[in-house]
Design an enzyme around this catalytic site. Structure first.
Site, PDB file in Angstrom:
ATOM      1  N   HIS A 180       0.815  -1.223   0.000  1.00  0.00           N
ATOM      2  CA  HIS A 180       0.000   0.000   0.000  1.00  0.00           C
ATOM      3  C   HIS A 180       0.847   1.271   0.000  1.00  0.00           C
ATOM      4  O   HIS A 180       0.325   2.357  -0.202  1.00  0.00           O
ATOM      5  CB  HIS A 180      -1.044  -0.031   1.133  1.00  0.00           C
ATOM      6  CG  HIS A 180      -0.548   0.381   2.481  1.00  0.00           C
ATOM      7  ND1 HIS A 180      -0.258  -0.506   3.482  1.00  0.00           N
ATOM      8  CD2 HIS A 180      -0.308   1.605   2.987  1.00  0.00           C
ATOM      9  CE1 HIS A 180       0.129   0.152   4.553  1.00  0.00           C
ATOM     10  NE2 HIS A 180       0.115   1.441   4.281  1.00  0.00           N
ATOM     11  N   ASP A 215      -0.832  -7.414   1.471  1.00  0.00           N
ATOM     12  CA  ASP A 215      -0.159  -6.107   1.537  1.00  0.00           C
ATOM     13  C   ASP A 215       1.348  -6.317   1.725  1.00  0.00           C
ATOM     14  O   ASP A 215       1.894  -6.162   2.815  1.00  0.00           O
ATOM     15  CB  ASP A 215      -0.751  -5.300   2.702  1.00  0.00           C
ATOM     16  CG  ASP A 215      -0.311  -3.846   2.654  1.00  0.00           C
ATOM     17  OD1 ASP A 215       0.319  -3.440   1.654  1.00  0.00           O
ATOM     18  OD2 ASP A 215      -0.601  -3.125   3.630  1.00  0.00           O
ATOM     19  N   GLY A 239       2.821   6.038   8.909  1.00  0.00           N
ATOM     20  CA  GLY A 239       4.267   6.252   8.717  1.00  0.00           C
ATOM     21  C   GLY A 239       5.068   5.033   9.133  1.00  0.00           C
ATOM     22  O   GLY A 239       6.236   4.902   8.808  1.00  0.00           O
ATOM     23  N   SER A 286       3.927   2.072   8.345  1.00  0.00           N
ATOM     24  CA  SER A 286       3.564   1.090   7.325  1.00  0.00           C
ATOM     25  C   SER A 286       4.776   0.569   6.575  1.00  0.00           C
ATOM     26  O   SER A 286       5.692   1.327   6.268  1.00  0.00           O
ATOM     27  CB  SER A 286       2.637   1.724   6.301  1.00  0.00           C
ATOM     28  OG  SER A 286       1.385   1.859   6.880  1.00  0.00           O
ATOM     29  N   GLY A 287       4.758  -0.704   6.269  1.00  0.00           N
ATOM     30  CA  GLY A 287       5.873  -1.318   5.544  1.00  0.00           C
ATOM     31  C   GLY A 287       6.973  -1.769   6.470  1.00  0.00           C
ATOM     32  O   GLY A 287       7.830  -2.568   6.099  1.00  0.00           O
TER      33      GLY A 287
HETATM   34  C1  4AZ Z   1      -1.132   3.844   8.403  1.00  0.00           C
HETATM   35  O1  4AZ Z   1      -1.951   4.727   8.138  1.00  0.00           O
HETATM   36  C2  4AZ Z   1      -1.395   2.979   9.582  1.00  0.00           C
HETATM   37  N1  4AZ Z   1      -2.634   1.198  14.049  1.00  0.00           N
HETATM   38  C3  4AZ Z   1      -0.495   2.035   9.955  1.00  0.00           C
HETATM   39  C4  4AZ Z   1      -0.735   1.231  11.046  1.00  0.00           C
HETATM   40  C5  4AZ Z   1      -1.880   1.382  11.770  1.00  0.00           C
HETATM   41  C6  4AZ Z   1      -2.799   2.344  11.433  1.00  0.00           C
HETATM   42  C7  4AZ Z   1      -2.557   3.144  10.330  1.00  0.00           C
HETATM   43  C8  4AZ Z   1      -2.120   0.504  12.948  1.00  0.00           C
HETATM   44  O2  4AZ Z   1      -0.116   3.690   7.761  1.00  0.00           O
END
Ligand code: 4AZ
Length: 839
Positions: free
Chosen positions: A643, A695, A787, A789-790
């Site tokens: 994503h 993902d 932030g 993520s990944g």
């Molecule tokens: C995001 O928006 C995101 N609480 C990543 C992890 C989580 C929520 C949002 C988990 O990248």
């Protein structure tokens, strides 16, 4: 056939003699000749047997024994007071005539004393005086050589025997005076590693240094920084003026991580005497956790010993002196309502032989809470239940060793804290925060644990031991969403019959759909208990054979598949340092999941230390700075979330728009950071931007990474790897510290628990697929966020390696109650990673 033969079997040890049987007897007329023949044959055979025994067996067994029996060198070292010798500064100079005269005189006295003990005399080789200090103190070592034939006598070389020999001579020297008129007293002797017995008169790698107040001087290990060689035997004697203490810091410390071979050993003395050891260290230390020591007097001895063939840079040391009173003055009265106090010289190692007492006094009616944010007072061979050496004492209890979270509360408005360090071995010590609190409301708006900690109210009776002492989980009235365990604990109903023993007494798994003597397959089917480990797959999912050592040929989703397609039915067989596959493929590719640095153990704190998560990568998109996280899985490949790349903006999927930063801690610091462009982005073809299913994405780097202390790959789990619910794992990233917040400058870490799949499914209202897992806390408060993520979710395995269980993917907001983080489940996509990268 008549035979009398020695049959040497394959091992040459098997003997067999066949005698004539009655039915094989020969005709009478040739009887005499035959008897003679048989006798001769028997004699020849007997001689041959003796010769074979002598040369083959005896020879072998002796060779085997002498292989094991190698002569041993025994060294005692210590010091002694020379009562009648006036102190002369020149005695400190090993090249002076004064040193050399007195040293040889004392060496003869020691030698003669030892020779009076007929046992020691037999093995005595030499004694060397290595230094003198004010007092006059003489430092020495004595060496004994025990040949292989006498190894069983090694235990006879006791410190008592050595002291007796030296002290008897002291008595004699009082009456007769030694020929050289030396009165010796206060003798010490300790067995020491012969590698540290150095003769100052042999100039190789032996140094005498003078530490001075206000001046910072340096020395390094030989060959630094290019690399030291094997068999270094180095010694630095450091002195300073009286009433001063010596401080030595090692801004760089990088030696082999196997202490029996390579180490630095520091003494609060001028002889390598274990009773005055400060510390022994090996391995590599990051800048955030440098080795820094202090002496209790005006002398110190540093040894550097190397035996391994691996080349490491070595160390750089800085030394200076401070007034002794600054080093050892500690304690006092603390009267503020809150504050911090530490062991002397913290975060440097505290000096040996200090005692401190703090008296904390808060306003009447209040009580005191003390929380240790760092506690490390570890010594070899100390039982942490007794703490007979260094300790902190509070309300009659002694604490020592290493403690992750120590918090205490007082009975009154006054609390005394005592600190004691004895003469040998020191450590980092402690840092503690204290505060006054109102006993009527010890944790405003929070729950007060018996241990003294305050935790969020929501964490009380939530099924997790948040206090650390279970005080938040006892005396709970289970609500209707909870299950009452037989032992009185309350656990979420969702955890009942989930195959995890959440209660601890098994009661949540007892009255499930199966009878007590039945096995419950993963899909809920009940089978007789004896289907377990019967080498036949009875459950559809193979769970009955999942952790059976001997279920060859059974391949289920729980089996580890070797490269030769053999199945191993053992939980988490890969990289566990045991060869489970015939082709050893379970232990191949295991150069991953380790952090080279020896890190500080600071309690709490969310900022990651440099090198703590060496697989963490920051992904920058065009001019937007940090956008997503990733993890290093090889020198050419990173793992991240789809994503981050598959969005409404096609520019996100253009490799050249991204830059990767490895070895990073603070976003604004570039030291040791390796920047790499991205050559290819491979997003999973099944990635669904609506559901976040699949993902996962792979990034191929344009140039390979060079692995360093702060840049290392993480281990990828095999498809059969199990991360049980309840396991504490870590998620890291530069993501927002609260929902809707900005990305962080410093890399953050959070410990989160793996949540069981049934619960995960319930709380996400069925939005999780089998390619996802939940981790976090149902009570909320700790979670990944935008932030992150990944980035990786990693778990430490008992085998000593870190494995990546998940990729930060999504969640409803951040850290909300009953909304844990959702992660991409790597085990389910492991084969795809292998197919795309070969890793
Ligand atoms: C995001 O928006 C995101 N609480 C990543 C992890 C989580 C929520 C949002 C988990 O990248």
């Amino acid at each position: 056939m008549h035979s009398a033969r020695y049959d040497h079997g394959p091992n040459g040890k098997h003997e067999q003699i066949n005698f004539l049987s009655g039915s094989e007897k020969v005709p009478p007329k040739r009887k005499t000749g035959l008897v003679i023949f048989v006798i001769i044959a028997l004699v020849v055979a007997a001689v041959a047997a003796v010769l074979i025994w002598f040369f083959v067996f005896k020879g072998n067994s002796e060779a085997a024994i002498s292989n094991r029996r190698i002569p041993q060198t025994i060294v005692f070292s210590g010091h002694m007071k020379l009562a009648d010798v006036p102190y002369d500064q020149k005695l400190e100079d090993i090249r002076s005539k004064e040193f050399s005269d007195l040293a040889s005189n004392l060496e003869s006295v020691i030698g003669e004393s030892i020779k009076k003990d007929s046992f020691l005399a037999k093995y005595y080789k030499t004694s060397v005086v290595t230094a003198f200090s004010r007092g006059v103190m003489g430092y020495y070592w004595s060496e004994f050589y025990v040949p292989a034939s006498d190894l069983e006598l090694v235990p006879e070389f006791s410190e008592e025997r050595m002291l007796d020999a030296l002290n008897n001579s002291v008595k004699n020297s009082r009456s007769v005076m030694t020929p050289r008129s030396l009165k010796i007293s206060e003798v010490t002797a300790a067995r020491t590693d012969p590698r540290m017995a150095r003769n100052p008169r042999s100039v190789e790698c032996f140094y005498v240094l003078e530490a001075e107040e206000g001046k910072l001087k340096t020395f390094t290990s030989p060959g630094y920084p290019k690399g030291y060689t094997s068999k270094s035997r180095c010694q630095w004697q450091i002195r300073t003026s009286e009433k001063n203490s010596i401080l030595v810091d090692f801004p760089v410390f990088y030696i082999e991580d196997y202490c029996p071979d390579d180490f630095v050993f520091i003494y609060d003395s001028l002889s390598p005497d274990d009773y005055q050891a400060i510390t022994q260290k090996c391995g590599q230390r990051p800048p955030s956790n440098p080795l820094a020591v202090a002496s209790s007097g005006n002398i110190m001895l540093i040894n550097f010993i190397t035996d391994s063939d691996v080349q490491r840079p070595g160390f750089e040391a800085q030394y200076t002196a401070i007034p002794l009173s600054n080093a050892t003055t500690c304690g006092g009265s603390l009267t503020e309502t809150e504050g911090v106090f530490t062991s002397p010289l913290y975060p440097r190692f505290y000096p040996p032989a200090v005692d401190c007492k703090w008296t904390i006094k808060v306003p009447p009616g209040n009580k005191v809470r003390v929380k240790f944010t760092m506690f490390r007072m570890k010594e070899p061979t100390v039982d942490v239940h007794v703490c007979h050496k260094d300790y902190v004492e509070i309300m009659g209890t002694k604490y020592c060793g290493e403690m992750a979270s120590l918090a205490l509360t007082s009975e009154t408005n006054v609390l005394e804290v005592n600190f004691h360090s004895d003469k040998s071995y020191t450590d980092k010590g402690f840092s503690a925060e204290y505060s006054a609190y109102d006993p009527a409301d010890p944790c405003p708006n929070k729950f007060a644990c018996a241990s003294g900690h305050c935790i969020a109210k929501e964490q009380k009776c939530d099924g997790w031991n948040d206090c650390g002492d279970m005080s938040d989980e006892i005396k709970c009235k289970c609500d209707k969403e909870q299950f009452a365990c037989d032992n009185g604990l309350c656990k979420p109903r969702l955890w009942v019959c989930d195959r995890v023993n959440d209660c601890g007494d098994g009661s949540d798994e007892k009255r499930c759909s199966c009878e007590e003597n039945e096995w419950r397959c993963g899909n809920g089917v009940c089978l007789p208990q004896d289907v377990v480990c019967d080498s036949k797959q009875d459950c559809a999912d193979g769970s009955d054979e999942a952790s059976c050592k001997s279920s060859p040929g059974i391949c289920s989703e729980f089996s580890f598949t070797c490269s030769n397609n053999e199945c191993v039915n053992k939980v988490n067989a890969e990289c566990d340092r045991e060869n489970d596959c015939a082709d050893n493929s379970d232990e191949a590719g295991c150069d991953c999941g380790t952090r080279p640095y020896k890190l500080n153990r600071i309690v709490g704190g969310q900022n990651a230390e440099l090198g703590e998560w060496p697989w963490q990568v920051s992904l920058h998109f065009m001019n937007n700075g940090h956008v997503c996280g990733a993890s290093i899985i090889s020198d050419k490949w990173l793992l991240s979330a789809s994503h981050c790349f598959v969005t409404n903006d096609p520019a996100n999927h253009v490799a050249s728009n991204w830059l990767t930063y490895s070895g990073m801690q603070a976003q604004y610091k570039q030291d040791g950071v390796q920047r790499r462009a991205v050559k290819t982005i491979i997003s999973h073809p099944n990635y669904n931007p609506m559901t976040f299913d699949y993902d996962i994405a792979l990034l191929e780097l344009s140039d390979p990474l060079q692995f360093t202390n702060t840049i290392q790959p993480i281990c990828l789990p095999s498809a059969s790897h199990v991360f049980p619910a309840g396991t504490s794992c870590w998620v890291t990233g530069w993501g927002a510290q609260r929902e809707g917040g900005q990305v962080s400058m410093m890399l953050q870490k959070a410990s989160v628990k793996i949540i069981n799949d049934t619960v995960c499914d319930m709380v996400t209202e069925g939005q999780v697929t089998s390619r996802m897992l939940c981790s976090g806390f149902l009570a909320g408060g700790i979670d990944a966020c935008q932030g992150d993520s990944g980035g990786p979710l990693v778990c430490f395995e008992e085998s000593g390696k870190w494995f990546q269980a998940g990729i930060v993917s999504w969640g409803e907001g951040c850290a909300r109650r009953n909304k844990p983080g959702v992660y991409t489940r790597i085990t389910k996509l492991r084969d795809w990673v292998k197919m795309e990268t070969g890793i």
